[in-house]
Design an enzyme around this catalytic site. Structure first.
Site, PDB file in Angstrom:
ATOM      1  N   ALA A  99     -32.263  32.074 -33.407  1.00 22.00           N
ATOM      2  CA  ALA A  99     -33.480  32.377 -34.173  1.00 22.00           C
ATOM      3  C   ALA A  99     -34.037  33.767 -33.873  1.00 22.00           C
ATOM      4  O   ALA A  99     -35.158  34.091 -34.255  1.00 22.00           O
ATOM      5  CB  ALA A  99     -34.550  31.319 -33.904  1.00 22.00           C
ATOM      6  N   CYS A 100     -33.249  34.603 -33.219  1.00 20.81           N
ATOM      7  CA  CYS A 100     -33.677  35.955 -32.856  1.00 20.81           C
ATOM      8  C   CYS A 100     -33.440  36.911 -34.029  1.00 20.81           C
ATOM      9  O   CYS A 100     -32.484  36.750 -34.794  1.00 20.81           O
ATOM     10  CB  CYS A 100     -32.882  36.422 -31.627  1.00 20.81           C
ATOM     11  SG  CYS A 100     -33.275  38.095 -31.073  1.00 20.81           S
ATOM     12  N   GLY A 101     -34.282  37.925 -34.134  1.00 19.01           N
ATOM     13  CA  GLY A 101     -34.099  38.954 -35.150  1.00 19.01           C
ATOM     14  C   GLY A 101     -32.789  39.717 -34.982  1.00 19.01           C
ATOM     15  O   GLY A 101     -32.277  40.313 -35.938  1.00 19.01           O
ATOM     16  N   ALA A 107     -29.990  38.196 -34.270  1.00 17.26           N
ATOM     17  CA  ALA A 107     -28.900  37.242 -34.530  1.00 17.26           C
ATOM     18  C   ALA A 107     -27.806  37.791 -35.450  1.00 17.26           C
ATOM     19  O   ALA A 107     -26.629  37.460 -35.252  1.00 17.26           O
ATOM     20  CB  ALA A 107     -29.449  35.921 -35.065  1.00 17.26           C
TER      21      ALA A 107
END
Length: 165
Positions: free
Chosen positions: A39-41, A43
């Protein structure tokens, strides 16, 4: 034979499917070890990490992904759901390990080793966010690191890997 105590090969880790994996199985390969989060930017770097892996001979180079929920709760998934997400959305085929902690007193021993110059003999760099990348040479020694904003396909990363191959 005396094992180099400043080598990543002294460790083992649990793969996402629960199987134990000796990091010594990667002897002779250059490794890029990355703490990942679905869910990280950052990703989308998963796709670049796979492309990077595909661009080098996999007999000599491997990417190892270690999911972590240490930063902003950005790895809400557990178990094989993490790998399924990475594969479905970004085509990931490289090894993904079980979710671990990568910083602080509860950090996995692998990450304590990677981030601590007293343990690895070469670099001091604790992950401050997801997608912090450690470069390990064919002898299992940590030789460099890249911050999360350094893209896996950047010339900086590619050139350093190429030199080690």
């Amino acid at each position: 034979m005396e094992e180099n105590p400043q080598s990543i090969y002294q460790f083992n880790a649990k793969l996402i499917d629960g199987k134990n994996k000796e990091l010594a199985d990667y002897k002779g390969k250059v490794l890029l070890i990355v703490n990942i989060a679905s869910a990280c930017g950052f990703a989308p770097q998963l796709k670049e990490l796979q492309e990077l892996r595909d661009s080098f001979n996999q007999d000599e180079f491997e990417v190892l992904g270690f999911p972590s929920n240490d930063f902003g709760g950005q790895e809400p998934l557990v178990g094989t759901a993490i790998y399924e997400f990475c594969e479905a959305n970004y085509g990931v085929k490289f090894p993904v390990f079980d979710k671990i902690m990568v910083r602080g007193s509860q950090a996995n021993p692998i990450y304590k080793f990677l981030s601590n110059k007293d343990l690895n003999g070469h670099i001091k760099s604790t992950p401050r966010w997801n997608f912090h990348k450690y470069l390990v040479n064919k002898n299992g020694e940590v030789v460099d690191y890249f911050f999360p904003f350094t893209k896996p396909l950047s010339s900086k990363v590619r050139k350093k890997i190429q030199r080690l191959l």
